[in-house]
Design a protein around this motif. Structure first.
Motif, PDB file in Angstrom:
ATOM      1  N   LYS A 127       0.861  -1.205   0.000  1.00  0.00           N
ATOM      2  CA  LYS A 127       0.000   0.000   0.000  1.00  0.00           C
ATOM      3  C   LYS A 127       0.886   1.241   0.000  1.00  0.00           C
ATOM      4  O   LYS A 127       1.763   1.402   0.869  1.00  0.00           O
ATOM      5  CB  LYS A 127      -0.892  -0.043   1.239  1.00  0.00           C
ATOM      6  N   PHE A 131      -3.350   5.158   5.136  1.00  0.00           N
ATOM      7  CA  PHE A 131      -4.659   5.678   5.525  1.00  0.00           C
ATOM      8  C   PHE A 131      -4.500   6.485   6.813  1.00  0.00           C
ATOM      9  O   PHE A 131      -4.645   5.958   7.911  1.00  0.00           O
ATOM     10  CB  PHE A 131      -5.600   4.492   5.701  1.00  0.00           C
ATOM     11  N   ARG A 173      -7.826   6.642  -3.899  1.00  0.00           N
ATOM     12  CA  ARG A 173      -8.133   8.075  -3.871  1.00  0.00           C
ATOM     13  C   ARG A 173      -7.117   8.906  -4.654  1.00  0.00           C
ATOM     14  O   ARG A 173      -7.243  10.128  -4.729  1.00  0.00           O
ATOM     15  CB  ARG A 173      -8.174   8.563  -2.416  1.00  0.00           C
ATOM     16  N   THR A 199     -16.614   6.731   5.686  1.00  0.00           N
ATOM     17  CA  THR A 199     -16.102   7.111   4.352  1.00  0.00           C
ATOM     18  C   THR A 199     -16.729   6.281   3.231  1.00  0.00           C
ATOM     19  O   THR A 199     -16.751   6.721   2.084  1.00  0.00           O
ATOM     20  CB  THR A 199     -14.564   6.956   4.289  1.00  0.00           C
TER      21      THR A 199
HETATM   22  N1  LIG Z   1      -8.968   2.033   4.807  1.00  0.00           N
HETATM   23  C1  LIG Z   1      -8.389   2.757   3.850  1.00  0.00           C
HETATM   24  O1  LIG Z   1      -7.251   2.569   3.526  1.00  0.00           O
HETATM   25  C2  LIG Z   1      -9.114   3.826   3.126  1.00  0.00           C
HETATM   26  C3  LIG Z   1     -10.441   4.279   3.542  1.00  0.00           C
HETATM   27  O2  LIG Z   1     -11.124   3.717   4.385  1.00  0.00           O
HETATM   28  C4  LIG Z   1     -10.911   5.499   2.884  1.00  0.00           C
HETATM   29  O3  LIG Z   1     -10.207   6.011   2.002  1.00  0.00           O
HETATM   30  O4  LIG Z   1     -11.980   5.980   3.220  1.00  0.00           O
END
Ligand SMILES: NC(=O)CC(=O)C(=O)O
Length: 297
Positions: A127, A131, A173, A199
């Motif tokens: 990743k 986050f 994103r 989210t």
């Molecule tokens: N969990 C993640 O990495 C991303 C997420 O939950 C979000 O972008 O909203």
């Protein structure tokens, strides 16, 4: 015969809830891979953090070293389960993701793997965008408290089908990653991802549809199932979006498997109707040229 896809196929997205027992998580994931293969899926995707609950407090306890490769069963039971399930089912398995412990045992990553139908590792993706968010009164999550970030765009050639772009959750994103993979010929972007009940409703579907629309490719988003007894409430709603940005399959929040037919002629049809690929003006935005990007195929 399509431009990007050698052969149409069925993808299966396994939405499962991982509990605190790693062995049970692995057994469940294996059983679901067998089920998806039996239903005809040739490319099978697991969700982010399938061997562990999702949370910084869990990552060190569930992390496995995967280098040097191949790791032994004792070092990485998750890696070995994915490899043997891919071989047993004669499918491509996107095993995503697990907490990874670096070889020097100093660093943790959130890492996804792709295995071919012989059980051989084709690629890994760490990743790349961690986050780290804080929405007051709703959710605070700082992955970088524990994890380190990967540093590349990952494009994986599945010899039977063509190229996929692989990234994890928050990576979705960042349209730049998707764009590089698409410009390099990916027909589908695959995101194992654990959005949450804040989210998810805001952005999960929008992100998936936006990446598909911008790049005129398929997008597959594979979530954990929601477990309201856990510390993190995943959104669920695993989905596949087609190159016209239509959601063609979507789950609810519980454990289930989403299937979708991936059809190369759909990509060609959409690109013919709205020919973005011949209309881009790299003379106007030269910095966006993929030549300057760190990527791995
Ligand atoms: N969990 C993640 O990495 C991303 C997420 O939950 C979000 O972008 O909203």
């Amino acid at each position: 015969m399509s431009t990007l896809l050698k052969k149409n196929f069925k993808v299966g997205l396994i939405q499962l809830a991982a509990g605190s027992d790693k062995q049970k998580n692995l057994a469940k994931a294996r059983g679901k891979i067998l089920e998806a293969a039996k239903a005809g899926a040739q490319v099978i995707v697991l969700p982010e953090c399938f061997n562990s609950p999702y949370g910084c407090q869990y990552f060190p306890d569930y992390a496995e070293p995967i280098e040097p490769s191949p790791p032994s069963e004792e070092q990485s039971p998750s890696w070995n389960m994915l490899s043997s399930a891919a071989k047993e089912t004669n499918t491509y398995v996107v095993g995503a993701s697990i907490p990874e412990l670096s070889q020097d045992k100093k660093t943790y990553y959130n890492t996804a793997f792709v295995f071919n139908p012989k059980g051989e590792l084709l690629a890994t993706h760490r990743k790349t965008h961690l986050f780290d968010i804080d929405i007051p009164g709703k959710i605070k999550f700082i992955e970088s408290d524990v994890l380190s970030a990967g540093n590349k765009v990952t494009i994986v050639d599945l010899p039977d089908y063509g190229k996929i772009g692989l990234a994890i959750c928050y990576d979705v994103r960042f349209p730049e990653m998707a764009m590089v993979a698409a410009r390099k010929g990916a027909f589908m972007l695959v995101y194992p991802g654990a959005f949450n009940t804040t989210t998810g409703p805001m952005h999960w579907t929008l992100q998936a549809r936006a990446r598909a629309m911008d790049n005129q490719v398929y997008v597959a988003m594979c979530s954990p199932a929601r477990d309201t007894t856990s510390t993190y409430h995943a959104y669920g709603h695993s989905m596949v979006v087609n190159p016209n940005a239509d959601v063609i399959t979507e789950l609810e929040e519980k454990e289930d498997i989403a299937y979708a037919d991936i059809d190369g002629s759909k990509i060609d049809e959409i690109r013919k109707g709205v020919p973005l690929y011949t209309q881009r003006r790299f003379d106007v935005y030269p910095d966006v040229s993929a030549g300057k990007v760190r990527y791995e195929e």
